[in-house]
Every structure is written in structure tokens, then in C-alpha cells.
Design a protein around this motif. Structure first.
Motif, mmCIF file in Angstrom:
data_model
loop_
_atom_site.group_PDB
_atom_site.id
_atom_site.type_symbol
_atom_site.label_atom_id
_atom_site.label_comp_id
_atom_site.label_asym_id
_atom_site.label_seq_id
_atom_site.Cartn_x
_atom_site.Cartn_y
_atom_site.Cartn_z
ATOM 1 N N ASN A 48 1.092 -1.191 0.135
ATOM 2 C CA ASN A 48 -0.130 -0.151 0.010
ATOM 3 C C ASN A 48 0.719 1.304 0.142
ATOM 4 O OD1 ASN A 48 -2.418 -1.592 0.095
ATOM 5 N ND2 ASN A 48 -2.973 -0.824 1.946
ATOM 6 N N THR A 49 2.041 1.190 -0.614
ATOM 7 C CA THR A 49 2.871 2.364 -0.452
ATOM 8 C C THR A 49 2.534 3.507 -1.410
ATOM 9 O OG1 THR A 49 4.501 1.426 -2.063
ATOM 10 C CG2 THR A 49 4.870 1.237 0.222
ATOM 11 N N GLU A 50 1.401 2.896 -2.319
ATOM 12 C CA GLU A 50 0.762 3.722 -3.372
ATOM 13 C C GLU A 50 -0.267 4.829 -2.782
ATOM 14 O OE1 GLU A 50 1.025 0.685 -3.474
ATOM 15 O OE2 GLU A 50 -0.888 0.051 -3.911
ATOM 16 N N PHE A 51 -0.715 4.589 -1.564
ATOM 17 C CA PHE A 51 -1.526 5.364 -0.975
ATOM 18 C C PHE A 51 -0.958 6.672 -0.213
ATOM 19 C CE2 PHE A 51 -3.567 1.349 -1.368
ATOM 20 C CZ PHE A 51 -4.966 1.627 -1.776
ATOM 21 N N PRO A 52 -1.635 7.867 -0.375
ATOM 22 C CA PRO A 52 -0.813 9.090 -0.028
ATOM 23 C C PRO A 52 -0.410 8.989 1.566
ATOM 24 C CG PRO A 52 -2.672 9.680 -1.208
ATOM 25 C CD PRO A 52 -2.760 8.009 -0.925
ATOM 26 N N ARG A 53 -1.306 8.618 2.602
ATOM 27 C CA ARG A 53 -0.594 8.666 3.991
ATOM 28 C C ARG A 53 0.216 7.509 4.212
ATOM 29 N NH1 ARG A 53 -5.088 7.227 6.807
ATOM 30 N NH2 ARG A 53 -4.060 7.940 8.979
ATOM 31 N N LYS A 54 0.293 6.587 3.718
ATOM 32 C CA LYS A 54 1.257 5.373 3.796
ATOM 33 C C LYS A 54 2.586 5.789 3.136
ATOM 34 C CE LYS A 54 2.225 0.568 4.716
ATOM 35 N NZ LYS A 54 1.544 -0.366 4.919
ATOM 36 N N ARG A 55 2.589 6.394 2.014
ATOM 37 C CA ARG A 55 3.716 6.829 1.299
ATOM 38 C C ARG A 55 4.274 7.684 2.099
ATOM 39 N NH1 ARG A 55 0.600 10.335 -2.803
ATOM 40 N NH2 ARG A 55 0.629 8.462 -4.229
ATOM 41 N N ARG A 56 3.583 8.646 2.802
ATOM 42 C CA ARG A 56 4.172 9.886 3.589
ATOM 43 C C ARG A 56 5.057 9.123 4.645
ATOM 44 N NH1 ARG A 56 6.711 14.497 3.002
ATOM 45 N NH2 ARG A 56 5.293 14.697 1.211
ATOM 46 N N ALA A 57 4.207 8.504 5.327
ATOM 47 C CA ALA A 57 4.767 7.669 6.601
ATOM 48 C C ALA A 57 6.031 6.722 6.308
ATOM 49 C CB ALA A 57 3.699 6.902 7.439
ATOM 50 N N LEU A 58 6.115 6.265 5.348
ATOM 51 C CA LEU A 58 7.101 5.300 4.712
ATOM 52 C C LEU A 58 8.396 6.507 4.456
ATOM 53 C CD1 LEU A 58 8.691 2.701 4.010
ATOM 54 C CD2 LEU A 58 7.598 3.025 1.730
ATOM 55 N N TYR A 59 7.945 7.405 3.795
ATOM 56 C CA TYR A 59 8.950 8.415 3.597
ATOM 57 C C TYR A 59 9.830 9.010 4.824
ATOM 58 C CZ TYR A 59 10.690 13.097 1.532
ATOM 59 O OH TYR A 59 11.843 13.959 1.210
#
Ligand code: G3I
Length: 324
Positions: free
Chosen positions: A172-183
Motif C-alpha cells: 500500500n505504499t501507493e496510498f498518500p498517507r502510507k507513502r508519507r509515513a514510509l518517507y
């Protein structure tokens, strides 16, 4: 089927697939060797497979795949050293120091066994939870050690196998909130000196969601961290919810899936400066985790069908002009 283009000849990045032992044999093995350049052991290197009891290591399945890969010119992605799933309960007993000691011993044994033979390791898997205020999954790893299990895992993996690229892998790294948390997590850890070389995007998607532009945004955001990126577990479910079920997948849906693969690979082609490999989570539709999860139903998420024939999905990747 022998006259269709080999996937590895038509893509500008390494193309791989997850593999279990049966897929190295017979016609499966032929298909694997013809199209792919990289293999990921689907389960063979996980903790429950390699160290079911403390200090007792079993490498037969892992050795089989790594030896097979090297004999056939295939690269290997290691998967995975620290995960909350498929990990025995004893790992988490006792104090924080006990848990970190077991983690270190495990990585010394497993990464040490394959030192110099794997091009990448998913050092930690699925550690992000964007629904937590700090973006961190409340796994047993986290509950007993905080972020120290991630720091320890990368430090020890680097020390043991300095030539392997070390990845943090998630879905789910393509979802905005998850991508941001991963970043944010990768930025923080790298700033501390934790040796994270790359980000792995699992990319278990479906025939409609998420929009291809979300995938592209994630790759572009993570590229700003200056890390390598790989797509590690791609498949495209034909279902968009948990209740649909087809006794046979309609031809029109398979064609739609072909176009969906095309649009996703268009992103990969555009982003090939940031992506060095793309791995599918399975060789053919006769063996896919999606036919048992989240419910048992026929699914067909891969490029080859259950008789190992090329699907529209294959053409969407290999030669979209032939999709009709
Ligand atoms: O080996 C046993 C066998 O002895 C037993 O008879 C059989 C009956 O259930 O189960 C077999 O184990 C299964 C194992 O796969 C090997 O086939 C497990 O039940 C099953 O849960 C396990 O599923 C794996 C899943 O991870 C577990 O979390 C899938 O094969 C594997 O493809 C999947 O891979 C994960 C990635 O590691 C991380 N990202 C998500 C991805 C898909 O779930």
C-alpha cells in the motif's frame, strides 16, 4: 508459447518472480528460465522456515532455490529477515535484549549463509502503519524494542553481507498517507546512519485501484530520498472487493487486466531511472496467494494462466500493441 518474446528481452529493468520449489521443475521451470532474471523465495527464507526453534536452522528449501538460481543465471532477492508474520512466538519472549539478541543471531545465520549470493534483502517487511500517530506498526517487534529492531536488523545485515542491497519493504505504499509515513521513517533512519539502501513497493493492486498516477507519485516522492527502489510483489487481482467470486474469469475481464498491466508498466517504463527491478508475486495463475486470501475463490492475477499460457496481461507488459 516458445515463440513469444522473453520478458527479460523487452524491459529496461530486471524482471523477477516469487518462486516455490514446484515452479523450478518441468514446464514451470522452463517458463521461469525463459522469461525471468530474478527470483524471490516466496516463503523459504522467512523466520518460520529457517529457524523454527531457537538456534535450529533449516536451509534445505532456501539452498535449493539459491543453488538453482545460480546454476541458471538468475539473481536472487532475499525475503525477509524481520517480519511480524510467519515468525514463531518464542522470538518475542523475555526482555528487549533477548529479542534483539535473537534477531542478531538469526540474521548472522541466514544472511551469512547466503552472503555474496543475493543482490538484495528485504531486511524488514511491513513496518509502517499510517494509522498510528508515529506511522509505526504496533507489531511484537515494535512493542518489545521500539525502532531498535529496525536499526539492529540493517546494521547486522550490512555487516554480514556488505554486497547485498538492503531494503525496507511494504504494501500500500501507493496510498498518500502510507507513502508519507514510509518517507518520513526512511528519512529519519538514514539521517541516523541506518544503512537502508532501498525501498521495496509490494504493489498488490487490483484491476481498478489504485490509480496508476498514485504509483508514480510514490516512486517520485521516494526518489527524493536518494534511495534505490524496486517493485517486489506485483500482482493484479481481478476483484475489487471481498465478496465477488467468479467460477471462471470472464474473457473481457482478462482483457481489462491486460490494459491495467500496460498502464502500470507504462509507469515503470517512465520511472525506470528510479526503479531497478520489478518482481511479480508468482509465475502463473495456478499458484497465487490471492486464490486463498482473503477468501478462497478463483483469482487470476499474474501474466500466465493456469496452463502456463500467456494472457492479455502478458501482452500488456511485453507488447501492448498486441492487446486487442
Ligand atoms: O507449508 C504449509 C503446509 O505444510 C500446510 O499443509 C499448508 C496448509 O495451510 O500451509 C502451508 O503453509 C502455507 C505457506 O504459505 C506455504 O504455502 C501457509 O498456510 C500460508 O499462510 C502461507 O502463505 C504465504 C503468506 O505470505 C503468509 O503470510 C504465501 O504463500 C506468501 O505468498 C505470502 O507472501 C506475502 C509476503 O511474504 C509479504 N507480502 C504479502 C505477501 C502475500 O501475502
Amino acid at each position: 508459447q516458445r515463440d513469444i518474446p522473453a520478458l527479460k528481452d523487452v524491459l529496461g529493468f530486471t524482471i523477477g518472480t516469487a518462486v516455490q520449489r514446484p515452479q523450478t521443475l518441468g514446464e514451470h521451470g522452463e517458463l521461469l528460465r525463459r522469461h525471468f532474471e530474478s527470483v524471490t523465495p516466496g516463503n523459504q527464507l522467512k523466520w518460520d522456515a529457517t529457524e523454527p526453534r531457537e538456534g535450529e536452522f533449516t536451509f534445505a528449501e532456501g539452498d535449493h532455490l539459491v543453488d538453482y538460481a545460480h546454476a541458471n543465471g538468475l539473481k536472487v532477492r532475499g525475503h525477509t529477515l524481520a517480519w511480524h508474520s510467519q515468525t514463531p512466538d518464542w522470538v518475542f519472549e523475555g526482555t528487549k535484549a533477548d529479542v534483539l539478541r535473537r534477531l542478531e543471531n538469526h540474521i548472522r545465520a541466514v544472511a551469512g549463509r547466503y552472503k555474496g549470493r543475493l543482490y538484495a534483502w528485504d531486511v524488514v517487511n511491513e513496518v509502517v502503519d499510517e494509522n498510528q500517530p508515529d506511522g509505526l506498526r504496533r507489531s511484537k517487534w515494535f512493542q518489545t524494542t521500539g525502532l531498535d529492531y529496525i536499526r539492529t536488523a540493517f546494521r547486522v545485515a550490512r555487516e554480514v553481507d556488505p554486497d547485498a542491497k538492503l531494503y525496507i519493504n511494504d504494501y500500500n505504499t501507493e496510498f498518500p498517507r502510507k507513502r508519507r509515513a514510509l518517507y518520513e521513517l526512511v528519512r529519519k533512519l538514514r539521517a541516523e546512519g541506518v544503512p537502508i539502501d532501498g525501498v521495496g513497493h509490494q504493489l498488490h493492486v487490483n484491476i481498478e485501484q489504485p490509480h496508476a498516477s498514485e504509483i508514480e507519485e510514490t516512486i517520485e516522492l521516494i526518489a527524493g530520498l536518494g534511495v534505490d527502489q524496486q517493485v517486489t510483489e506485483l500482482d493484479v487481482s481481478v476483484y475489487t472487493d471481498f465478496v465477488q467470486s467468479y467460477p471462471e474469469i470472464p474473457a473481457a475481464l482478462l482483457l481489462k487486466q491486460g490494459h491495467r498491466y500496460k498502464e502500470i508498466f507504462d509507469v515503470f517504463r517512465r520511472q525506470s531511472g528510479h526503479l531497478n527491478s520489478v518482481t511479480l508475486w508468482g509465475l502463473a495463475d495456478d499458484d497465487t496467494w490471492l486464490s486463498t486470501f482473503p477468501i478462497t475463490r478463483l483469482n487470476a492475477p499474474l501474466l500466465f494462466d493456469d496452463r502456463l499460457q500467456a494472457k492479455p496481461a502478458y501482452w500488456g507488459v511485453a507488447d501492448p500493441a498486441r492487446l486487442e
